[in-house]
Design an enzyme around this catalytic site. Structure first.
Site, PDB file in Angstrom:
ATOM      1  N   ARG A 331      58.892  11.412  37.863  1.00  0.00           N
ATOM      2  CA  ARG A 331      57.964  10.302  37.677  1.00  0.00           C
ATOM      3  C   ARG A 331      57.478   9.670  38.961  1.00  0.00           C
ATOM      4  NH1 ARG A 331      60.856   7.519  32.505  1.00  0.00           N
ATOM      5  NH2 ARG A 331      60.138   9.184  31.152  1.00  0.00           N
ATOM      6  N   LEU A 442      67.653   6.433  27.101  1.00  0.00           N
ATOM      7  CA  LEU A 442      68.178   6.368  25.736  1.00  0.00           C
ATOM      8  C   LEU A 442      69.615   6.869  25.749  1.00  0.00           C
ATOM      9  CD1 LEU A 442      65.073   7.715  23.775  1.00  0.00           C
ATOM     10  CD2 LEU A 442      65.710   5.359  24.248  1.00  0.00           C
TER      11      LEU A 442
HETATM   12  C1  LIG Z   1      57.263   2.536  26.185  1.00  0.00           C
HETATM   13  C2  LIG Z   1      58.588   3.032  26.600  1.00  0.00           C
HETATM   14  C3  LIG Z   1      58.944   4.367  26.391  1.00  0.00           C
HETATM   15  C4  LIG Z   1      60.186   4.855  26.768  1.00  0.00           C
HETATM   16  N1  LIG Z   1      60.498   6.156  26.514  1.00  0.00           N
HETATM   17  C5  LIG Z   1      61.728   6.607  26.828  1.00  0.00           C
HETATM   18  C6  LIG Z   1      62.110   7.936  26.504  1.00  0.00           C
HETATM   19  O1  LIG Z   1      61.332   8.704  25.953  1.00  0.00           O
HETATM   20  N2  LIG Z   1      63.353   8.343  26.810  1.00  0.00           N
HETATM   21  C7  LIG Z   1      64.246   7.506  27.395  1.00  0.00           C
HETATM   22  O2  LIG Z   1      65.372   7.929  27.609  1.00  0.00           O
HETATM   23  N3  LIG Z   1      63.911   6.242  27.701  1.00  0.00           N
HETATM   24  C8  LIG Z   1      62.681   5.773  27.426  1.00  0.00           C
HETATM   25  N4  LIG Z   1      62.350   4.483  27.737  1.00  0.00           N
HETATM   26  C9  LIG Z   1      63.346   3.592  28.310  1.00  0.00           C
HETATM   27  C10 LIG Z   1      64.284   3.099  27.246  1.00  0.00           C
HETATM   28  O3  LIG Z   1      63.608   2.929  26.039  1.00  0.00           O
HETATM   29  C11 LIG Z   1      64.934   1.772  27.570  1.00  0.00           C
HETATM   30  O4  LIG Z   1      65.407   1.793  28.831  1.00  0.00           O
HETATM   31  C12 LIG Z   1      66.088   1.492  26.650  1.00  0.00           C
HETATM   32  O5  LIG Z   1      65.697   1.623  25.328  1.00  0.00           O
HETATM   33  C13 LIG Z   1      66.660   0.129  26.892  1.00  0.00           C
HETATM   34  O6  LIG Z   1      67.593  -0.177  25.880  1.00  0.00           O
HETATM   35  P1  LIG Z   1      68.446  -1.487  25.952  1.00  0.00           P
HETATM   36  O7  LIG Z   1      69.322  -1.480  24.782  1.00  0.00           O
HETATM   37  O8  LIG Z   1      69.056  -1.585  27.265  1.00  0.00           O
HETATM   38  O9  LIG Z   1      67.392  -2.686  25.883  1.00  0.00           O
HETATM   39  P2  LIG Z   1      66.304  -3.101  24.792  1.00  0.00           P
HETATM   40  O10 LIG Z   1      66.108  -2.096  23.771  1.00  0.00           O
HETATM   41  O11 LIG Z   1      65.127  -3.592  25.542  1.00  0.00           O
HETATM   42  O12 LIG Z   1      66.978  -4.323  24.065  1.00  0.00           O
HETATM   43  C14 LIG Z   1      67.075  -5.588  24.626  1.00  0.00           C
HETATM   44  C15 LIG Z   1      67.687  -6.502  23.617  1.00  0.00           C
HETATM   45  O13 LIG Z   1      68.052  -7.696  24.227  1.00  0.00           O
HETATM   46  C16 LIG Z   1      67.561  -8.796  23.527  1.00  0.00           C
HETATM   47  N5  LIG Z   1      67.310  -9.841  24.495  1.00  0.00           N
HETATM   48  C17 LIG Z   1      66.678  -9.743  25.669  1.00  0.00           C
HETATM   49  N6  LIG Z   1      66.687 -10.925  26.290  1.00  0.00           N
HETATM   50  C18 LIG Z   1      67.340 -11.781  25.478  1.00  0.00           C
HETATM   51  C19 LIG Z   1      67.673 -13.148  25.586  1.00  0.00           C
HETATM   52  N7  LIG Z   1      67.363 -13.862  26.644  1.00  0.00           N
HETATM   53  N8  LIG Z   1      68.334 -13.716  24.564  1.00  0.00           N
HETATM   54  C20 LIG Z   1      68.679 -12.992  23.464  1.00  0.00           C
HETATM   55  N9  LIG Z   1      68.391 -11.696  23.348  1.00  0.00           N
HETATM   56  C21 LIG Z   1      67.733 -11.108  24.349  1.00  0.00           C
HETATM   57  C22 LIG Z   1      66.362  -8.307  22.825  1.00  0.00           C
HETATM   58  O14 LIG Z   1      66.139  -9.081  21.677  1.00  0.00           O
HETATM   59  C23 LIG Z   1      66.776  -6.883  22.478  1.00  0.00           C
HETATM   60  O15 LIG Z   1      67.501  -6.899  21.279  1.00  0.00           O
HETATM   61  C24 LIG Z   1      61.107   3.987  27.371  1.00  0.00           C
HETATM   62  C25 LIG Z   1      60.768   2.651  27.602  1.00  0.00           C
HETATM   63  C26 LIG Z   1      59.519   2.182  27.236  1.00  0.00           C
HETATM   64  C27 LIG Z   1      59.173   0.755  27.505  1.00  0.00           C
END
Ligand SMILES: Cc1cc2nc3c(=O)[nH]c(=O)nc-3n(C[C@H](O)[C@H](O)[C@H](O)COP(=O)(O)OP(=O)(O)OC[C@H]3O[C@@H](n4cnc5c(N)ncnc54)[C@H](O)[C@@H]3O)c2cc1C
Ligand code: HEM
Ligand code: HEM
Ligand code: SF4
Ligand code: F3S
Ligand code: FES
Lengths: 638, 245, 251
Positions: A331, A442
């Site tokens: 990337r 993911l």
């Molecule tokens: C458009 C897009 C496409 C992607 N495609 C891929 C892919 O194909 N393959 C891959 O491996 N990765 C991909 N990624 C990256 C990946 O999706 C993310 O890095 C990953 O899903 C993050 O997961 P997480 O559980 O850490 O956070 P998130 O799924 O962002 O969850 C954050 C959580 O925290 C909560 N939260 C946040 N702040 C607060 C707060 N202050 N108070 C209370 N709750 C809060 C939210 O409500 C949410 O529930 C992609 C990302 C994007 C944006």
């Protein structure tokens, strides 16, 4: 300077995790019920951790700011998830996934963590299949794979173009089993506004109920943050509108170290911006690069339509510069190459901010039907947003902020330097070093939640038995007071500028000065401008309404206030890292042909920033990185 | 779970009962149509057919009880459903638009009760023969109830024919949604048959309507049975009526 | 472009609401419906008024947070989410009604924001496969034919937005519940809990006060994830079979 102990277990890399699992402390099932755990975030990391801990018998409280845990931004991931299954018999292995990730991360990640990630990757797929995640299948009924940027094997599992959605819904369903069983209490529409530290240990949070405005404290034996990335500091990004840095930034201000905040990833294939009103950028899955060819006209300022430009006047620059990886170059490299082309005046579309991603060859080779099957929903999405059909002409794409490798510093147990605070998923500084490979976030989120944290948590909890404070503890009262005071200050300013206008200005500033290319000069400018903007914010922002109601302007204001501080730290980190690596490209440090020039001598370390007070500069701590299994080498995708 | 909770309490079970009772009536409507079409074969076949049906009173009454029970359940449940459905959206939209819901589907609560009104009239007309009590006395040459003459007499009135036509059109509308809807409710649609069944349902309901309409139309515009009617009317009452037997 | 808006404003859950007129001026054709509301909100705030509250998050059509019934159609005139609805779909000078998703099971919380927790509770009632972490066999140990996997995926694509409920004249959640029941019923992993799942999900759906299905198919027409109404057929069948089995004690 504090000493950072990453607590990497001894022994050969292949057996560190197995050994550590065995040596980690266990809690018997009857005693688990006595521990209360707060999990902030219901994305892949948060939901999988909550479900697993609930299933083990802990009492879990899970928080998210959306109206339902299923809406966490993990839902938006399109492309897929990596796992070293080697189902395709193409030479993949745990070691190769490990190697690719360390190399892809430009040698700025911790070997032991990455190896563990590669090891558990295979269990993730099994777990998700068991939950009913409808991964793509071959006719024979076996799981299908595709290849993804930065790898020469096919190890990416996918569910149409909605892999993140399906994985998150799997984790959400696991979460639901535990909500139904009474082991998890879910708090949607509840935003964490502060972390509570009692006697040096993270023991609770202060939240705002986004429906009623009620400020409330929760105490627990430990706190898990899984709040996702901070890409929205740039205003325009592929993140959801609500994504924020508040949780991690507040934790930072309470003593947790922020690691490598300047490592941000710019995704090469997004739909270009079309106007100032635009509120977010939309990603087109990178899997498109499997069949699409990236090009720009060879001539500067060529305004002809794509189909009028003959083959020999096109520059398929990725294929030219990186013959072995071609359009599948990682990337950071693809994004920067696009920027280079546009900076050289060869960009296409309005403002010259775009490059072509062309499917004509693939359509000719495989037929429109196959292409439709593979990317139908992406093509539809492109059509919906731009009004153009990618079956007829090439797509126009441009890089956009997408992922943040930086985050709170954690040790091998995923615990921050602040005892009792665990950080999972994109929110921690993670396993991706200076650049994340596609389909690995993911994997990391689910690895942390399903398979890592449930083992390592005991090491902290066991000696803590019976050490949970009550919310009447003065530390909670004080944190609540601070939150209330901040809220009423925001509401009381009654200035003339909207929250969004500040956010936009900050975002643009960061994109220009701390985006795909950074230099000492640009960063110093940013560092001069951000405090001014922040001062203006606190004098002139307009937040209407009251606290005691649903107030979306207030929610945004709190987040932007934190971004205004966080953005500064990001620039500072970028300034201090005097090398180029992965997503961090310092213009002063490049090879003759424009490739990133790493400085392993001086910068093979994690920068972990320590907050010292609002008027004090933060301190930059280091965790030295050692590479024993993968030889430090210049990354080459030629 | 028991049958009562299924059919009476659960949302889906209630719809099953509506569909089953609707299906019973669909069956009747088709059977009845085939019976009626015998009128095109002349007086004897249809009169004999009617006589045959009446010659097995047990069967006749079983059928009648099933039909009445089905109708009552159908009505009670559709009312219950309608009340619940209204309650599920207490605050209406100020502006409402439909994308693909058919007019027929949205007017089931109109077409249904009107069909009921027709059925009541129709029973009074041809079954209990209260509308014109003379019908009760008419017999044909073989001594069977003269259903044929009753039909001709009835439909000679443009008013009555018009009313029947209206009712049949309403029935057609009710069924144009009802046929495919019951296939959906009873879970017998599949991806491939779904549109087939809904077009099929519409075609079938139009065919039913045409079938039913053909009788009054033939009488009113085709002069069907005119000769028979005049002939029977010319005969002394003693021969074509049970009144004096 | 310039537009007349009639927007539902309601201070809180218990307050009376009404449609209020707004003028949206100089709206670019390429912006999304939500970005149009952003612009209107900026104007409102500049005037010292409170902005219109509406739900949104990903703004790319996948999280299911955005809602709005636009000119009487859930998510408005193109069969996507409101965040993916572009202003080029509207005519210069048009009057646009903007109302919340309405249903008893979706009480309005403020302006255009509703509480869709009822959908979560239906899922919690059984929309899952109980598979303890650590107990899973190898992913390829359970072959799934491509056809079944595709069908399951089609149903699993539901984004949980609730437009089906908002569009259904009966306020019914059959498409939403049907999607989950169908997704798991198609897969071998879903079999052990198949009957239990459909029975308790429907029980919860009824308890939440959703309406019944009259097969209007409005839900299918507005569903941004293109969930086909065939999942409702499937739900009807699954539920009847499970009920029968349960009645005779074989579930
Ligand atoms: C458009 C897009 C496409 C992607 N495609 C891929 C892919 O194909 N393959 C891959 O491996 N990765 C991909 N990624 C990256 C990946 O999706 C993310 O890095 C990953 O899903 C993050 O997961 P997480 O559980 O850490 O956070 P998130 O799924 O962002 O969850 C954050 C959580 O925290 C909560 N939260 C946040 N702040 C607060 C707060 N202050 N108070 C209370 N709750 C809060 C939210 O409500 C949410 O529930 C992609 C990302 C994007 C944006
Ligand atoms: C133009 C069309 C119709 C004609 C010519 C017709 C004719 C008749 C006749 C002759 C009878 C009396 C049979 C007898 O008692 O010997 C009868 C009975 C009946 N008809 Fe019709 N009918 C028509 C339409 C309908 C329709 C549309 C319905 C229902 C929706 C209907 C429902 C009934 C019922 C319920 C009875 C009573 C059956 C019984 O004896 O139990 N009819 N009809
Ligand atoms: C007597 C008055 C009648 C009333 C009030 C009535 C009303 C209704 C209503 C409101 C529905 C829709 C129910 C729903 O989907 O929620 C319905 C469905 C149906 N009706 Fe009737 N109806 C009547 C008579 C009939 C008759 C005489 C027939 C058959 C000839 C019939 C056949 C059907 C069928 C097949 C359905 C579809 C069932 C389904 O959706 O699964 N109805 N009726
Ligand atoms: S079925 Fe369609 S309309 Fe209903 S919630 Fe799911 S995605 Fe939304
Ligand atoms: S619109 Fe409503 S009536 Fe049934 S088919 Fe859809 S739920
Ligand atoms: S905001 Fe996520 S679907 Fe519209």
């Amino acid at each position: 300077m504090s000493v950072l102990d990453s607590k990497i277990p001894p022994g050969p890399i292949e057996s560190k995790w197995t050994r550590h699992k065995f040596e980690s402390k266990l809690i018997n099932p009857a005693n688990r019920r006595k521990f209360e755990i707060i999990i902030v975030g219901s994305g892949l990391a948060g939901a999988s951790a909550a479900a697993t801990l609930g299933q083990l018998g802990y009492k879990v409280k899970c928080f998210c700011y959306q109206d339902s845990p299923r809406r966490a931004h993990s839902i938006a991931a399109q492309g897929g998830i990596n796992a070293a299954k080697n189902y395709q018999n193409d030479g993949d292995s745990v070691h190769r996934l490990f190697y690719d990730t360390v190399k892809g991360g430009d040698f700025r990640s911790r070997e032991a963590n990455v190896h563990r990630l590669a090891e558990v990757s295979v269990d993730i797929i099994d777990q998700c299949v068991a939950q009913g995640v409808p991964f793509a299948r071959e006719y024979g009924g076996m799981l299908a794979n595709r290849s993804f940027g930065g790898a020469q094997v096919s190890r990416t599992f996918y569910a149409r173009g909605q892999t993140g959605q399906q994985l998150l819904l799997g984790a959400y369903s696991a979460l639901n089993t535990q909500i139904a069983a009474g082991n998890i209490e879910m708090f949607p529409r509840t935003e964490m506004l502060d972390l509570v530290v009692v006697e040096g240990q993270a023991k609770g949070i202060v939240t705002r109920d986004m429906t009623t405005g009620a400020i409330r404290s929760f105490a627990a034996d430990c706190v898990l943050l899984a709040t996702g990335g901070y890409g929205n500091v740039f205003y325009l990004s592929t993140n959801a509108k609500g994504c924020n840095a508040t949780a991690i930034h507040r934790a930072y201000k309470k003593g947790a170290f922020m690691a490598n905040p300047c490592f941000t990833q710019i995704h090469p294939t997004c739909i270009p911006q079309s106007g100032d009103y635009q509120s977010k950028l939309t990603l087109m899955s990178e899997s498109l690069r499997n069949d699409g060819r990236v090009w720009v006209p060879k001539k500067k300022g060529d305004t002809r339509a794509a189909h009028e430009i003959p083959e020999e006047e096109r520059d398929y620059y990725l294929e030219r510069k990186y013959p072995s990886y071609g359009n599948l170059a990682p990337r950071d490299i693809s994004s920067r190459s696009a920027k280079e082309a546009c900076d050289a005046g060869r960009g296409v579309g309005p403002g010259g901010l775009g490059v072509y991603l062309d499917f004509a060859d693939a359509i000719q080779r495989l037929g429109a039907e196959t292409i439709k099957q593979r990317y139908g929903n992406l093509f539809d999405m492109y059509h919906q947003i731009t009004g153009d059909s990618a079956y007829e002409g090439p797509m126009r794409i441009f890089p956009a902020v997408h992922y943040t490798m930086g985050g709170l510093w954690v040790d091998y147990d995923l615990m921050s330097n602040l005892p009792g605070l665990f950080v999972l998923g994109e929110a921690n500084f993670s396993d991706h070093g200076a650049n994340r490979l596609g389909a690995s976030a993911l994997m990391q989120g689910l690895a942390d939640g399903y398979f890592v944290l449930p083992y390592t948590l005991g090491n902290y909890l066991v000696p803590q038995a019976g050490n949970r404070p009550s919310v009447d503890h003065p530390a909670f009262k004080q944190a609540e007071e601070e939150v209330r005071a901040r809220t009423s200050t925001l509401l009381g300013i009654k200035g003339r500028r909207s929250v969004d206008s500040f956010h936009r200005e900050l975002g643009l500033l960061l994109w220009d000065l701390c985006g795909m290319g950074r230099s000492e000069k640009s960063l110093k400018r940013a560092l001069a401008r951000i405090p001014t903007l922040r001062d203006e914010f606190w004098k002139n922002v307009n937040v209407s309404g009251q606290n005691e109601e649903m107030n979306q302007a207030l929610e945004k204001a709190g987040r932007v206030a934190d971004f205004l501080e966080f953005g500064e730290l990001m620039c500072l980190d970028a300034l201090e890292r005097r090398e180029s690596c992965g997503g961090h490209f310092r213009e002063e440090y490049q090879t003759k042909d424009g490739e990133a020039l790493r400085d392993d001598e001086n910068f093979a370390h994690v920068a972990a920033w320590e907050f010292k007070g609002d008027r004090q500069p933060p301190v930059r701590n280091k965790e030295q990185l050692t590479f024993e299994s993968v030889k430090l080498a210049t990354r080459s995708y030629k | 779970m028991n049958l009562f909770t299924f059919f009476w309490k659960s949302s889906i079970g209630k719809k099953w009962l509506v569909a089953i009772t609707g299906l019973i009536w669909v069956g009747y409507v088709i059977g009845h149509l085939l019976g009626n079409l015998q009128v095109f074969l002349g007086p004897e076949p249809i009169n004999e057919y009617a006589a045959f049906l009446h010659s097995i009173p047990v069967g006749l009454w079983i059928a009648r009880i099933v039909l009445i029970a089905a109708l009552v359940l159908h009505i009670v449940l559709t009312i219950k459903l309608t009340v619940e459905n209204r309650a599920a959206r207490p605050e209406r939209y100020q502006k409402r638009a439909y994308v693909q819901a058919t007019l027929a589907s949205r007017t089931m609560m109109l077409s249904g009760p009107l069909v009921l009104a027709f059925i009541i009239f129709h029973l009074l007309h041809f079954t209990t023969r209260d509308i014109n009590r003379d019908y009760r006395t008419w017999v044909d040459g073989a001594g069977n109830t003269d259903v044929y003459r009753m039909l001709i007499a009835g439909f000679s009135s443009p008013l009555i024919s018009g009313f029947y036509a209206l009712a049949v059109v309403l029935l057609c509308i009710h069924l144009s949604h009802g046929f495919s809807s019951l296939a959906q409710t009873l879970g017998i649609n599949s991806k491939k048959t779904m549109s087939l069944l809904s077009t099929g349902g519409r075609i079938l309901s139009v065919l039913v309507a045409i079938g039913y309409l053909s009788v009054p139309a033939a009488v009113l515009f085709g002069g069907m049975g005119k000769a028979y009617k005049t002939e029977r009317e010319r005969l002394p009452v003693a021969i074509n009526s049970t009144a004096n037997q | 472009m310039n537009l007349h808006l009639k927007v539902w404003r309601q201070k809180s859950a218990n307050a009376e609401g009404r449609l209020v007129d707004y003028e949206a001026r100089n709206i670019p054709e390429d912006c999304s419906f939500l970005e149009m509301l952003d612009i209107v909100n900026e104007d409102l705030q500049a005037k010292g008024d409170e902005p219109i509250a509406f739900d949104h998050d990903c703004r790319e059509g996948i999280c299911g947070t955005c809602s709005l019934t636009i000119n009487g159609i859930a998510h408005g005139p193109s069969a996507t989410t409101t965040c993916q609805l572009y202003m080029r779909k509207f005519k210069e000078g048009e009057t646009i009604y903007v109302e919340p998703f309405r249903a008893r099971a979706f009480p309005v919380m403020r302006d255009l924001v509703t509480d869709r927790g009822s959908l979560d509770r239906c899922q919690q009632a059984g929309g899952y496969v109980t598979a303890a972490v650590g107990s899973a066999p190898d992913g390829n140990a359970i072959p799934v034919s491509k056809g079944k996997a595709d069908l399951a995926m089609e149903a699993a694509a539901c984004i949980g937005c609730g437009a089906c409920v908002a569009a259904c004249p009966n306020g019914s959640a059959m498409l939403f519940v049907g999607a989950k029941v169908a997704h798991l019923a198609y897969l071998p992993q879903g079999q052990p809990e198949r009957d239990r799942r459909v029975l308790s999900m429907v029980r919860q759906m009824d308890k939440e006060g959703f309406g019944n299905c009259s097969n209007y198919y409005e839900c299918e027409a507005v569903c941004p994830a293109e969930i086909p109404a065939i999942v409702i057929t499937k739900l009807n069948r699954e539920y009847a079979v499970a009920s029968l089995k349960d009645t005779i004690g074989a579930a």
